[in-house]
Design a protein around this motif. Structure first.
Motif, PDB file in Angstrom:
ATOM      1  N   LEU A 127       3.234   0.712 -10.965  1.00 40.09           N
ATOM      2  CA  LEU A 127       2.298  -0.127 -10.215  1.00 40.09           C
ATOM      3  C   LEU A 127       2.341  -1.565 -10.710  1.00 40.09           C
ATOM      4  O   LEU A 127       2.338  -2.522  -9.927  1.00 40.09           O
ATOM      5  CB  LEU A 127       0.884   0.432 -10.329  1.00 40.09           C
ATOM      6  CG  LEU A 127       0.628   1.690  -9.511  1.00 40.09           C
ATOM      7  CD1 LEU A 127      -0.764   2.232  -9.789  1.00 40.09           C
ATOM      8  CD2 LEU A 127       0.793   1.401  -8.034  1.00 40.09           C
TER       9      LEU A 127
ATOM     10  N   VAL B  21       5.454  -3.126  -9.360  1.00 44.30           N
ATOM     11  CA  VAL B  21       5.335  -3.422  -7.931  1.00 44.30           C
ATOM     12  C   VAL B  21       4.471  -4.671  -7.730  1.00 44.30           C
ATOM     13  O   VAL B  21       4.808  -5.576  -6.966  1.00 44.30           O
ATOM     14  CB  VAL B  21       4.737  -2.205  -7.186  1.00 44.30           C
ATOM     15  CG1 VAL B  21       4.344  -2.585  -5.778  1.00 44.30           C
ATOM     16  CG2 VAL B  21       5.733  -1.069  -7.164  1.00 44.30           C
TER      17      VAL B  21
ATOM     18  N   LEU C 227       0.918   4.090  -2.896  1.00 43.19           N
ATOM     19  CA  LEU C 227       0.709   5.500  -2.578  1.00 43.19           C
ATOM     20  C   LEU C 227       1.845   6.333  -3.149  1.00 43.19           C
ATOM     21  O   LEU C 227       1.637   7.373  -3.797  1.00 43.19           O
ATOM     22  CB  LEU C 227       0.625   5.667  -1.056  1.00 43.19           C
ATOM     23  CG  LEU C 227       0.751   7.090  -0.536  1.00 43.19           C
ATOM     24  CD1 LEU C 227      -0.440   7.908  -0.981  1.00 43.19           C
ATOM     25  CD2 LEU C 227       0.846   7.101   0.972  1.00 43.19           C
TER      26      LEU C 227
ATOM     27  N   THR D 286      -2.654  13.010   1.407  1.00 44.87           N
ATOM     28  CA  THR D 286      -1.515  13.296   0.522  1.00 44.87           C
ATOM     29  C   THR D 286      -1.956  13.371  -0.930  1.00 44.87           C
ATOM     30  O   THR D 286      -1.689  14.353  -1.618  1.00 44.87           O
ATOM     31  CB  THR D 286      -0.424  12.213   0.644  1.00 44.87           C
ATOM     32  OG1 THR D 286      -1.050  10.951   0.779  1.00 44.87           O
ATOM     33  CG2 THR D 286       0.464  12.463   1.810  1.00 44.87           C
ATOM     34  N   ILE D 287      -2.656  12.320  -1.382  1.00 42.09           N
ATOM     35  CA  ILE D 287      -2.993  12.296  -2.805  1.00 42.09           C
ATOM     36  C   ILE D 287      -4.005  13.378  -3.133  1.00 42.09           C
ATOM     37  O   ILE D 287      -3.863  14.096  -4.141  1.00 42.09           O
ATOM     38  CB  ILE D 287      -3.499  10.899  -3.203  1.00 42.09           C
ATOM     39  CG1 ILE D 287      -2.341   9.920  -3.059  1.00 42.09           C
ATOM     40  CG2 ILE D 287      -4.031  10.896  -4.615  1.00 42.09           C
ATOM     41  CD1 ILE D 287      -2.698   8.508  -3.370  1.00 42.09           C
TER      42      ILE D 287
ATOM     43  N   ALA E 147      -3.346   8.709   3.367  1.00 45.00           N
ATOM     44  CA  ALA E 147      -3.180   8.541   1.925  1.00 45.00           C
ATOM     45  C   ALA E 147      -4.120   9.482   1.191  1.00 45.00           C
ATOM     46  O   ALA E 147      -3.732  10.134   0.216  1.00 45.00           O
ATOM     47  CB  ALA E 147      -3.468   7.087   1.537  1.00 45.00           C
TER      48      ALA E 147
ATOM     49  N   PHE F 108      -4.137   4.805   7.896  1.00 45.34           N
ATOM     50  CA  PHE F 108      -3.365   4.897   6.660  1.00 45.34           C
ATOM     51  C   PHE F 108      -4.193   5.515   5.545  1.00 45.34           C
ATOM     52  O   PHE F 108      -3.723   6.402   4.829  1.00 45.34           O
ATOM     53  CB  PHE F 108      -2.875   3.506   6.244  1.00 45.34           C
ATOM     54  CG  PHE F 108      -2.216   3.499   4.896  1.00 45.34           C
ATOM     55  CD1 PHE F 108      -0.919   3.946   4.766  1.00 45.34           C
ATOM     56  CD2 PHE F 108      -2.900   3.085   3.770  1.00 45.34           C
ATOM     57  CE1 PHE F 108      -0.301   3.972   3.530  1.00 45.34           C
ATOM     58  CE2 PHE F 108      -2.297   3.112   2.528  1.00 45.34           C
ATOM     59  CZ  PHE F 108      -0.997   3.550   2.408  1.00 45.34           C
TER      60      PHE F 108
ATOM     61  N   SER G 122       0.827  -1.209   0.000  1.00 45.13           N
ATOM     62  CA  SER G 122       0.000   0.000   0.000  1.00 45.13           C
ATOM     63  C   SER G 122       0.855   1.250   0.000  1.00 45.13           C
ATOM     64  O   SER G 122       0.579   2.215  -0.721  1.00 45.13           O
ATOM     65  CB  SER G 122      -0.901   0.008   1.234  1.00 45.13           C
ATOM     66  OG  SER G 122      -1.460  -1.258   1.418  1.00 45.13           O
ATOM     67  N   PHE G 123       1.907   1.218   0.808  1.00 43.60           N
ATOM     68  CA  PHE G 123       2.780   2.393   0.846  1.00 43.60           C
ATOM     69  C   PHE G 123       3.431   2.624  -0.504  1.00 43.60           C
ATOM     70  O   PHE G 123       3.536   3.760  -0.979  1.00 43.60           O
ATOM     71  CB  PHE G 123       3.851   2.206   1.918  1.00 43.60           C
ATOM     72  CG  PHE G 123       3.370   2.489   3.303  1.00 43.60           C
ATOM     73  CD1 PHE G 123       3.308   3.791   3.775  1.00 43.60           C
ATOM     74  CD2 PHE G 123       2.973   1.462   4.130  1.00 43.60           C
ATOM     75  CE1 PHE G 123       2.864   4.060   5.049  1.00 43.60           C
ATOM     76  CE2 PHE G 123       2.525   1.726   5.397  1.00 43.60           C
ATOM     77  CZ  PHE G 123       2.462   3.017   5.867  1.00 43.60           C
ATOM     78  N   MET G 124       3.856   1.527  -1.142  1.00 39.36           N
ATOM     79  CA  MET G 124       4.517   1.690  -2.429  1.00 39.36           C
ATOM     80  C   MET G 124       3.554   2.192  -3.482  1.00 39.36           C
ATOM     81  O   MET G 124       3.913   3.024  -4.328  1.00 39.36           O
ATOM     82  CB  MET G 124       5.164   0.368  -2.857  1.00 39.36           C
ATOM     83  CG  MET G 124       6.341   0.021  -1.980  1.00 39.36           C
ATOM     84  SD  MET G 124       7.065  -1.552  -2.385  1.00 39.36           S
ATOM     85  CE  MET G 124       8.101  -1.093  -3.728  1.00 39.36           C
TER      86      MET G 124
END
Lengths: 634, 107, 168
Positions: free
Chosen positions: C108, C111, B15, C17-18, C14, C10, B11-13
């Motif tokens: 993404l 990842v 974000l 920030t976004i 999140a 979280f 999740s952090f990545m």
């Protein structure tokens, strides 16, 4: 002996008292600063007297420190270390400091910001004393930076004018270049030796030669910045834009000698690495010659003295490079006295003659007897004439060079001494003999003359103590050997005689024509300061612009050339082909050619000059690369 | 409830990736030099989040990621300082902060 | 017991920030954008706290939220001739948007592709404390630290040189 710490603290307290005041009150509170430095002088003399008997073989007499931070297992402290070297430096700094502060009472009394001037002088004195007394390199570095700040403030003291403002910025930035070396040297020292403490770093820690070379060369670089050694000397002549007494204290006697002091302190590391010693000597002898030659063509009396300072600092580096701690420190001491004397004298002369240009002076000997006598003593000491102080210390340096077998450096040092004698004679005869050009010459105030008298007396007689000085620092002390003494004396004598022959014989107004005519090229090179400033301006200041222009030219000529050229080559190739195959594949060939041409025009548009277009292309390429990597990597 | 479940490194990545892309978009599209610099700060921020998160989830005791984040902050602080100085220098010369006015290197 | 990060907290950060970043790019007023940047920086500090990096959170607030935001605001002030200049024309930047989307998608994708090699979702229990952080920074990383300080010094001198001076 806890009072030793007070020597450095008193001027700092004076600064703290003066700074918060308003300008008007501060101008009246100047005696606070003078009192602080006078008490410091008294305490320094007391400390010196206590260290004196036998000098304790160079060992520390008193040491105390306070830890202010602990990093891992390393303690960072502020300490007070009194050993023979620091005892000598204490006396030099406080004595010259007192002389300058008393002198400034007369010199600056009409200035609207005299209070601020004294506050900065006090801070400077405190920092220099702190540097001298420090027991570790980190503390030394902190004091070093405070002095850099004070130097900046004093050079730019008259910041209403353009020249001091520019000079202060130049001095700050140039010495900063050296300070980067110093800071990196400290970092490497911390990494290898794990400490900044003098005792640990200099005596206990076993240095590997490679590490010692790295650290000592970096420290040397820092010292070169502060002590104005070639090629970082360009700031010192410009620094003369500051008040003359401040120049005497900071840019002649003490701060510029801090670099020499640093090298002297770190000499054990230098000695582990032989390379660093050689480099120190080369830098020193180059500086001694360059500084002397440049001093010989300046017309501004302060600039002559500034270049002379650079040259003499080079002499000290030579001595240290030859391993001569005593000789180097001794020259530092004698130079501090006679050079501050010369600067104070120059201040009086400038005040009286209302100009700094030596061509507009002359005949001062008749009108200003006290200044003439004291200035003459300083000049003879600088030229190295027996029995004045410069002779003894220069002689020690030459002796050590001869004994260590550095014959080439010995010859170059003699040459530098010769040049020194020539420019001293040039200065003296131009200023003090010949016709008087100013009607209203008169002797200065008594508070300006007394410090000069004291400094002149010291410069005249301190030389006879030279063997004791060596003993005091823990070495064998000897009287000068006759052969070397005679050599250096005759070189100085010939130099002075030559200076008289060129500049002193005539009684009418002297110009520089003879030298200019006989050696035009050399003279031009010297008046342009051997191109150092020009080179820096050309390569560093304007270099960036030039580089950008070159790159843009590259874009225009090469990139466009390739793109357009490819189209042209292709087209001419197809033209040749079209002569042969006109009827068969004419259309196809022409089509290809125009396709390539169009492609060239398109490709050319990549070079749009829009930063964001370049950036976008970069990202696009990155995306492709990443996708390929992911697909393949899994 | 998935919302209350613990959050993983992924999740952090994610974000960080989204934040970085937003910064990238800003840096590529804005015409004002100040806005471009602010977008660059967004990107630097995204990278720092990534560094700290990976360090926390893999080897927190070694602190390497946090220390790298400190150095990264130093560099981006230097960058924004110099960048804004450049903007001011540009403004003095051209009286504009439009990034398209810098086209000396056009081919 | 290994530590976890609560999903709700979280998600809140999140979103902050976004959302802040989107607002920063969406607003047409440069001054508003600067304030949205500030908001993003503060939310990031919150994320650092979640990751038990208290020191970084403080530095983030001091350096980014404090100095950088002020610096940006001052630059905006110094480079605006009229108040209305703060409002910028609408700049969609379609090509840039496509490129950035592609980039984000690629990251993404990468990842997700390597997700199996990532550490598990729970954090290791050991929480490094501030003292350890300081010790590591000033012992193992002392030389890089010094070099970083030099970088800052050079940047300082460069910034003064570029923006200051006599305008020559």
């Amino acid at each position: 002996m806890g009072y030793v710490a007070a020597i450095a603290l008193l001027p700092a307290i004076a600064f703290a008292i003066l700074v918060p005041m308003s300008n008007r009150v501060r101008n009246k509170a100047v005696p606070v600063s003078v009192a602080a430095v006078v008490i410091s002088l008294a305490l320094s003399l007391l400390a010196f007297a206590q260290v004196w008997p036998g000098g304790h073989g160079g060992e520390a007499v008193y040491h105390a420190s306070v830890t202010f931070a602990t990093l891992g297992s390393v303690d960072l402290g502020v300490g007070v270390l009194l050993d023979p070297i620091s005892a000598v430096m204490l006396v030099v700094v406080t004595l010259v400091g007192t002389a300058v502060q008393v002198y400034s009472l007369g010199y600056m009394h009409r200035d609207a910001r005299i209070g601020w001037y004294y506050a900065v002088l006090s801070l400077f004195t405190a920092a220099m004393l702190m540097l001298v007394l420090s027991d570790n390199f980190l503390q030394l570095y902190m004091a070093w930076e405070v002095m850099g700040l004070c130097s900046y403030l004093l050079i730019g003291f008259w910041h209403e004018q353009v020249a001091p403002r520019k000079a202060s910025l130049k001095a700050f930035l140039t010495t900063r270049v050296g300070d980067v070396g110093f800071a990196l040297g400290l970092a490497v020292m911390y990494k290898t030796a794990g400490s900044f403490d003098f005792q640990v770093v200099l005596h206990d820690f076993a240095w590997a030669p490679a590490a010692a070379t790295t650290v000592s060369l970096l420290l040397l670089f820092g010292a070169m910045g502060k002590s104005a050694q070639v090629p970082l000397h360009v700031w010192l002549p410009d620094a003369m834009a500051g008040p003359t007494p401040a120049s005497a204290l900071i840019h002649a006697a003490t701060m510029v000698a801090a670099g020499v002091f640093l090298v002297a302190r770190a000499l054990p590391i230098f000695e582990v690495s032989g390379v660093a010693l050689t480099v120190t000597m080369i830098v020193g002898v180059t500086t001694a010659l360059v500084g002397g030659l440049l001093a010989a063509v300046q017309h501004d009396i302060k600039k002559v003295l500034a270049y002379s300072t650079i040259s003499q600092l080079g002499y000290m580096f030579v001595a240290l490079g030859a391993g001569g701690l005593v000789a180097g420190m001794y020259h530092l001491v004698t130079h501090a006295f006679f050079k501050s004397l010369l600067f104070l004298g120059a201040g009086v002369i400038i005040h009286a003659a209302h100009t700094q240009d030596m061509r507009e002076m002359g005949g001062l000997a008749k009108k200003m007897p006290v200044t003439t006598v004291t200035f003459t003593i300083g000049s003879l000491a600088l030229a190295g004439v027996f029995p004045f102080s410069g002779f003894w210390s220069k002689d020690e340096i030459l002796t050590i060079l001869w004994h260590e077998g550095h014959y080439v450096v010995f010859a170059l040092a003699l040459a530098a001494a010769f040049v020194t004698a020539v420019y001293v004679a040039r200065l003296w005869f131009r200023v003090f003999t010949g016709p008087t050009q100013s009607a209203e010459l008169k002797e200065a105030h008594v508070e300006m003359l007394i410090p000069m008298g004291v400094l002149a007396a010291i410069s005249a007689f301190i030389g006879f103590g030279s063997p004791y000085f060596a003993q005091f620092l823990g070495h064998e002390g000897e009287w000068p050997a006759a052969a070397i003494a005679l050599t250096s004396m005759s070189v100085a004598g010939i130099g002075l005689a030559l200076g008289w022959w060129v500049y002193g014989r005539r009684t009418k107004v002297i110009n520089t024509r003879p030298f200019k005519q006989r050696a035009g090229f050399v003279y031009d090179a010297l008046t342009l300061k051997l191109y150092f400033d020009l080179t820096y301006d050309y390569f560093i200041v304007r270099g960036y612009g030039r580089l950008a222009e070159m790159l843009s030219g590259f874009d225009r000529v090469v990139v466009d050339g390739i793109v357009n050229g490819a189209g042209a080559v292709w087209r001419s190739g197809t033209e040749v082909g079209s002569l042969i195959d006109t009827y068969v594949i004419d259309g196809a060939v022409n089509g290809t050619a125009s396709l390539i041409k169009a492609a060239g025009a398109k490709v050319r548009r990549i070079e749009t000059g829009h930063i964001q277009a370049y950036q976008g292309l970069m990202v696009a390429a990155l995306v492709l690369l990443m996708l390929w990597f992911v697909v393949k990597g899994a | 409830m998935t919302l209350l479940q613990p959050v993983g490194l992924l999740s952090f990545m994610a974000l960080s990736a989204v934040l970085f892309s937003l910064g990238l978009y800003g840096a590529l599209s804005r015409k004002s030099a100040v806005m471009v610099l602010m977008s660059l700060e967004l990107m630097a921020n995204a990278i720092n989040i990534n560094l700290v998160a990976i360090s926390r989830f893999s080897a927190p005791a070694e602190l390497t990621g946090q220390i790298f984040a400190v150095f990264s902050m130093v560099v981006s602080a230097a960058e924004i300082g110099l960048g804004l100085a450049l903007v001011i220098a540009l403004y003095r010369q051209r009286k504009t902060v439009e990034i398209d006015s810098m086209q000396e290197l056009k081919g | 017991m290994s530590e976890t990060v609560s999903g709700v907290v979280f998600l809140a950060f999140a979103f902050a920030t976004i959302g802040g970043a989107v607002m920063m790019l969406a607003t047409r007023n440069v001054v508003h954008a600067a304030f949205w940047l500030l908001e993003v920086m503060l939310a990031t500090a919150g994320l650092y706290l979640l990751l038990s990096a208290e020191f970084l959170a403080l530095v983030q607030v001091l350096v980014y939220a404090g100095s950088v935001a002020v610096l940006v605001l001052f630059t905006i002030m110094l480079t605006l001739r009229r108040r209305e200049d703060a409002i910028r024309p609408y700049e969609p930047g379609w090509a840039a948007a496509i490129l950035a989307t592609l980039f984000g998608a690629a990251v993404l994708f990468a990842v997700e592709r390597f997700a199996s090699q990532l550490p598990p979702g729970t954090m290791p229990a050991s929480v490094p404390d501030l003292a350890l952080f300081g010790q590591t920074l000033f012992t193992a990383w002392a030389v890089p630290f010094e070099i970083a300080s030099l970088v800052l010094l050079v940047a300082l001198v460069g910034a003064v040189w570029w923006s200051g001076g006599d305008g020559s």
